[in-house]
Design a protein around this motif. Structure first.
Motif, PDB file in Angstrom:
ATOM      1  N   ASP A 118      63.842  26.892  34.092  1.00 31.95           N
ATOM      2  CA  ASP A 118      64.296  28.252  34.374  1.00 31.95           C
ATOM      3  C   ASP A 118      64.761  28.373  35.832  1.00 31.95           C
ATOM      4  O   ASP A 118      65.782  29.004  36.118  1.00 31.95           O
ATOM      5  CB  ASP A 118      63.181  29.257  34.078  1.00 31.95           C
ATOM      6  N   MET A 119      64.038  27.771  36.757  1.00 27.70           N
ATOM      7  CA  MET A 119      64.428  27.808  38.165  1.00 27.70           C
ATOM      8  C   MET A 119      65.755  27.064  38.374  1.00 27.70           C
ATOM      9  O   MET A 119      66.633  27.530  39.117  1.00 27.70           O
ATOM     10  CB  MET A 119      63.334  27.200  39.040  1.00 27.70           C
ATOM     11  N   THR A 120      65.893  25.934  37.703  1.00 26.72           N
ATOM     12  CA  THR A 120      67.134  25.163  37.795  1.00 26.72           C
ATOM     13  C   THR A 120      68.310  25.969  37.242  1.00 26.72           C
ATOM     14  O   THR A 120      69.391  26.023  37.849  1.00 26.72           O
ATOM     15  CB  THR A 120      67.001  23.838  37.025  1.00 26.72           C
ATOM     16  N   ARG A 121      68.099  26.619  36.110  1.00 17.74           N
ATOM     17  CA  ARG A 121      69.131  27.442  35.480  1.00 17.74           C
ATOM     18  C   ARG A 121      69.553  28.586  36.401  1.00 17.74           C
ATOM     19  O   ARG A 121      70.738  28.850  36.588  1.00 17.74           O
ATOM     20  CB  ARG A 121      68.620  27.986  34.154  1.00 17.74           C
ATOM     21  N   LYS A 122      68.573  29.276  36.993  1.00 13.17           N
ATOM     22  CA  LYS A 122      68.883  30.396  37.888  1.00 13.17           C
ATOM     23  C   LYS A 122      69.670  29.919  39.107  1.00 13.17           C
ATOM     24  O   LYS A 122      70.645  30.556  39.517  1.00 13.17           O
ATOM     25  CB  LYS A 122      67.602  31.096  38.338  1.00 13.17           C
ATOM     26  N   LEU A 123      69.266  28.814  39.691  1.00 17.30           N
ATOM     27  CA  LEU A 123      69.970  28.254  40.847  1.00 17.30           C
ATOM     28  C   LEU A 123      71.398  27.861  40.470  1.00 17.30           C
ATOM     29  O   LEU A 123      72.351  28.121  41.217  1.00 17.30           O
ATOM     30  CB  LEU A 123      69.198  27.048  41.390  1.00 17.30           C
ATOM     31  N   PHE A 124      71.534  27.267  39.304  1.00 21.81           N
ATOM     32  CA  PHE A 124      72.844  26.848  38.824  1.00 21.81           C
ATOM     33  C   PHE A 124      73.754  28.064  38.600  1.00 21.81           C
ATOM     34  O   PHE A 124      74.920  28.067  39.009  1.00 21.81           O
ATOM     35  CB  PHE A 124      72.671  26.039  37.532  1.00 21.81           C
ATOM     36  N   LEU A 125      73.223  29.119  37.982  1.00 17.24           N
ATOM     37  CA  LEU A 125      74.005  30.330  37.742  1.00 17.24           C
ATOM     38  C   LEU A 125      74.375  31.038  39.049  1.00 17.24           C
ATOM     39  O   LEU A 125      75.478  31.590  39.170  1.00 17.24           O
ATOM     40  CB  LEU A 125      73.251  31.290  36.815  1.00 17.24           C
ATOM     41  N   GLU A 126      73.479  31.027  40.031  1.00 21.93           N
ATOM     42  CA  GLU A 126      73.789  31.620  41.339  1.00 21.93           C
ATOM     43  C   GLU A 126      74.937  30.868  42.016  1.00 21.93           C
ATOM     44  O   GLU A 126      75.820  31.475  42.630  1.00 21.93           O
ATOM     45  CB  GLU A 126      72.551  31.617  42.238  1.00 21.93           C
ATOM     46  N   THR A 127      74.902  29.554  41.889  1.00 23.05           N
ATOM     47  CA  THR A 127      75.974  28.732  42.465  1.00 23.05           C
ATOM     48  C   THR A 127      77.306  29.038  41.785  1.00 23.05           C
ATOM     49  O   THR A 127      78.336  29.189  42.454  1.00 23.05           O
ATOM     50  CB  THR A 127      75.643  27.234  42.330  1.00 23.05           C
ATOM     51  N   LEU A 128      77.297  29.146  40.473  1.00 23.61           N
ATOM     52  CA  LEU A 128      78.522  29.467  39.738  1.00 23.61           C
ATOM     53  C   LEU A 128      79.021  30.874  40.090  1.00 23.61           C
ATOM     54  O   LEU A 128      80.227  31.097  40.218  1.00 23.61           O
ATOM     55  CB  LEU A 128      78.285  29.346  38.235  1.00 23.61           C
ATOM     56  N   ALA A 129      78.088  31.814  40.288  1.00 24.91           N
ATOM     57  CA  ALA A 129      78.467  33.188  40.644  1.00 24.91           C
ATOM     58  C   ALA A 129      79.123  33.243  42.020  1.00 24.91           C
ATOM     59  O   ALA A 129      80.027  34.057  42.246  1.00 24.91           O
ATOM     60  CB  ALA A 129      77.240  34.095  40.595  1.00 24.91           C
ATOM     61  N   ARG A 130      78.696  32.405  42.938  1.00 23.84           N
ATOM     62  CA  ARG A 130      79.327  32.369  44.262  1.00 23.84           C
ATOM     63  C   ARG A 130      80.792  31.940  44.181  1.00 23.84           C
ATOM     64  O   ARG A 130      81.594  32.240  45.050  1.00 23.84           O
ATOM     65  CB  ARG A 130      78.568  31.427  45.205  1.00 23.84           C
ATOM     66  N   HIS A 131      81.137  31.239  43.128  1.00 23.02           N
ATOM     67  CA  HIS A 131      82.521  30.801  42.924  1.00 23.02           C
ATOM     68  C   HIS A 131      83.286  31.759  42.011  1.00 23.02           C
ATOM     69  O   HIS A 131      84.409  31.453  41.590  1.00 23.02           O
ATOM     70  CB  HIS A 131      82.554  29.386  42.360  1.00 23.02           C
ATOM     71  N   GLY A 132      82.691  32.917  41.694  1.00 22.92           N
ATOM     72  CA  GLY A 132      83.383  33.956  40.940  1.00 22.92           C
ATOM     73  C   GLY A 132      83.143  33.951  39.448  1.00 22.92           C
ATOM     74  O   GLY A 132      83.797  34.694  38.722  1.00 22.92           O
ATOM     75  N   LEU A 133      82.219  33.146  38.956  1.00 22.49           N
ATOM     76  CA  LEU A 133      81.949  33.076  37.521  1.00 22.49           C
ATOM     77  C   LEU A 133      80.887  34.104  37.149  1.00 22.49           C
ATOM     78  O   LEU A 133      79.835  34.171  37.783  1.00 22.49           O
ATOM     79  CB  LEU A 133      81.487  31.670  37.141  1.00 22.49           C
ATOM     80  N   GLU A 134      81.161  34.909  36.128  1.00 18.48           N
ATOM     81  CA  GLU A 134      80.217  35.919  35.660  1.00 18.48           C
ATOM     82  C   GLU A 134      79.981  35.728  34.166  1.00 18.48           C
ATOM     83  O   GLU A 134      80.911  35.436  33.420  1.00 18.48           O
ATOM     84  CB  GLU A 134      80.779  37.320  35.889  1.00 18.48           C
ATOM     85  N   ALA A 135      78.744  35.944  33.753  1.00 15.82           N
ATOM     86  CA  ALA A 135      78.405  35.844  32.333  1.00 15.82           C
ATOM     87  C   ALA A 135      78.732  37.162  31.634  1.00 15.82           C
ATOM     88  O   ALA A 135      78.576  38.238  32.205  1.00 15.82           O
ATOM     89  CB  ALA A 135      76.922  35.522  32.169  1.00 15.82           C
ATOM     90  N   VAL A 136      79.211  37.076  30.408  1.00 17.25           N
ATOM     91  CA  VAL A 136      79.448  38.251  29.570  1.00 17.25           C
ATOM     92  C   VAL A 136      78.755  38.036  28.240  1.00 17.25           C
ATOM     93  O   VAL A 136      78.552  36.909  27.809  1.00 17.25           O
ATOM     94  CB  VAL A 136      80.954  38.531  29.350  1.00 17.25           C
ATOM     95  N   GLY A 137      78.415  39.131  27.606  1.00 19.19           N
ATOM     96  CA  GLY A 137      77.760  39.064  26.307  1.00 19.19           C
ATOM     97  C   GLY A 137      76.277  39.337  26.417  1.00 19.19           C
ATOM     98  O   GLY A 137      75.492  38.411  26.569  1.00 19.19           O
ATOM     99  N   LYS A 138      75.920  40.615  26.386  1.00 18.89           N
ATOM    100  CA  LYS A 138      74.517  41.017  26.448  1.00 18.89           C
ATOM    101  C   LYS A 138      74.219  41.912  25.252  1.00 18.89           C
ATOM    102  O   LYS A 138      75.081  42.690  24.823  1.00 18.89           O
ATOM    103  CB  LYS A 138      74.218  41.762  27.745  1.00 18.89           C
ATOM    104  N   ILE A 139      73.040  41.832  24.750  1.00 18.36           N
ATOM    105  CA  ILE A 139      72.640  42.661  23.627  1.00 18.36           C
ATOM    106  C   ILE A 139      72.679  44.125  24.064  1.00 18.36           C
ATOM    107  O   ILE A 139      72.195  44.486  25.131  1.00 18.36           O
ATOM    108  CB  ILE A 139      71.223  42.274  23.138  1.00 18.36           C
ATOM    109  N   GLY A 140      73.288  44.953  23.227  1.00 12.37           N
ATOM    110  CA  GLY A 140      73.366  46.381  23.496  1.00 12.37           C
ATOM    111  C   GLY A 140      74.676  46.836  24.120  1.00 12.37           C
ATOM    112  O   GLY A 140      74.983  48.024  24.095  1.00 12.37           O
ATOM    113  N   GLU A 141      75.466  45.929  24.684  1.00 14.46           N
ATOM    114  CA  GLU A 141      76.743  46.357  25.264  1.00 14.46           C
ATOM    115  C   GLU A 141      77.771  46.565  24.162  1.00 14.46           C
ATOM    116  O   GLU A 141      77.683  45.985  23.085  1.00 14.46           O
ATOM    117  CB  GLU A 141      77.238  45.383  26.324  1.00 14.46           C
ATOM    118  N   GLU A 142      78.746  47.409  24.442  1.00 10.58           N
ATOM    119  CA  GLU A 142      79.796  47.729  23.481  1.00 10.58           C
ATOM    120  C   GLU A 142      80.640  46.486  23.187  1.00 10.58           C
ATOM    121  O   GLU A 142      80.993  45.738  24.096  1.00 10.58           O
ATOM    122  CB  GLU A 142      80.677  48.845  24.056  1.00 10.58           C
ATOM    123  N   PHE A 143      80.951  46.269  21.923  1.00 11.65           N
ATOM    124  CA  PHE A 143      81.777  45.130  21.541  1.00 11.65           C
ATOM    125  C   PHE A 143      83.186  45.317  22.096  1.00 11.65           C
ATOM    126  O   PHE A 143      83.817  46.347  21.918  1.00 11.65           O
ATOM    127  CB  PHE A 143      81.828  44.980  20.016  1.00 11.65           C
TER     128      PHE A 143
END
Length: 190
Positions: A118-143
């Motif tokens: 989990d720590m590795t995943r969070k660090l990896f996602l933070e690194t990707l976010a610094r380069h402009g990558l954002e995750a999409v697709g969360k439960i409850g959001e409008e299709f």
């Protein structure tokens, strides 16, 4: 007879020398700007050829400005999305880390392992976010078909109709451009 020819040639040279001197004395020197102004005033001021040349010059200037703008825009676009292929190649790593977490989260024996992943995943996602990558697709959001790919329908009473009920694979957006749509189940109430 040859003497007569030589004498006549000499007379011509003597006569032409004073004429050349007179022409040099009468010669007027103009600056380049003055010459251009005189040409505009006296040489074909209402001529179609001159108007056509002006139009062609203006079109060429406009074309060169448009080319500069297009090249600048394309260069900026290239710089903005240069990392897209590398980031999209890294997405399966995030998917595998998510999969490892989902399979081992309920096992007490893997508690420390899960925490490390989990720590590795969070660090990896933070690194990707610094380069402009954002995750999409969360439960409850409008299709949204621009960001989601519907894999099927589901019925979840707590969620509104037409929203994401389940995320099968997370999607990603790089600086506003979709790299991979989220694969989701859409909520459909009777």
């Amino acid at each position: 007879m040859s003497e007569k020819k030589d004498n006549s040639e000499m007379n011509e040279e003597e006569n032409s020398a004073p004429e050349a001197e007179k022409a040099a004395e009468n010669e007027v020197t103009l600056s380049e700007d003055e010459l251009k102004a005189l040409c505009r005033e006296h040489v074909c001021p209402s001529c179609d050829v001159m108007e056509e040349a002006k139009d062609e010059r203006l079109r060429a200037l406009a074309d060169s400005e448009n080319l500069k703008k297009r090249l600048t825009r394309e260069t900026n676009e290239l710089k903005k999305f240069a990392s897209e292929s590398v980031l999209s190649d890294l997405l399966p790593i995030v998917d595998n880390l998510d999969l490892a977490l989902s399979h081992a989260k309920d096992l007490d024996a893997c508690k420390d392992f899960v925490m490390g992943v989990d720590m590795t995943r969070k660090l990896f996602l933070e690194t990707l976010a610094r380069h402009g990558l954002e995750a999409v697709g969360k439960i409850g959001e409008e299709f949204d078909p621009n960001f989601h790919e519907a894999m099927g329908m589901a019925q979840v009473a707590e969620l509104t109709d037409g929203c994401v009920a389940q995320v099968m694979q997370r999607g990603y957006v790089l600086k506003g451009r979709i790299i991979r749509p989220a694969k989701v189940m859409v909520n459909k109430l009777d």
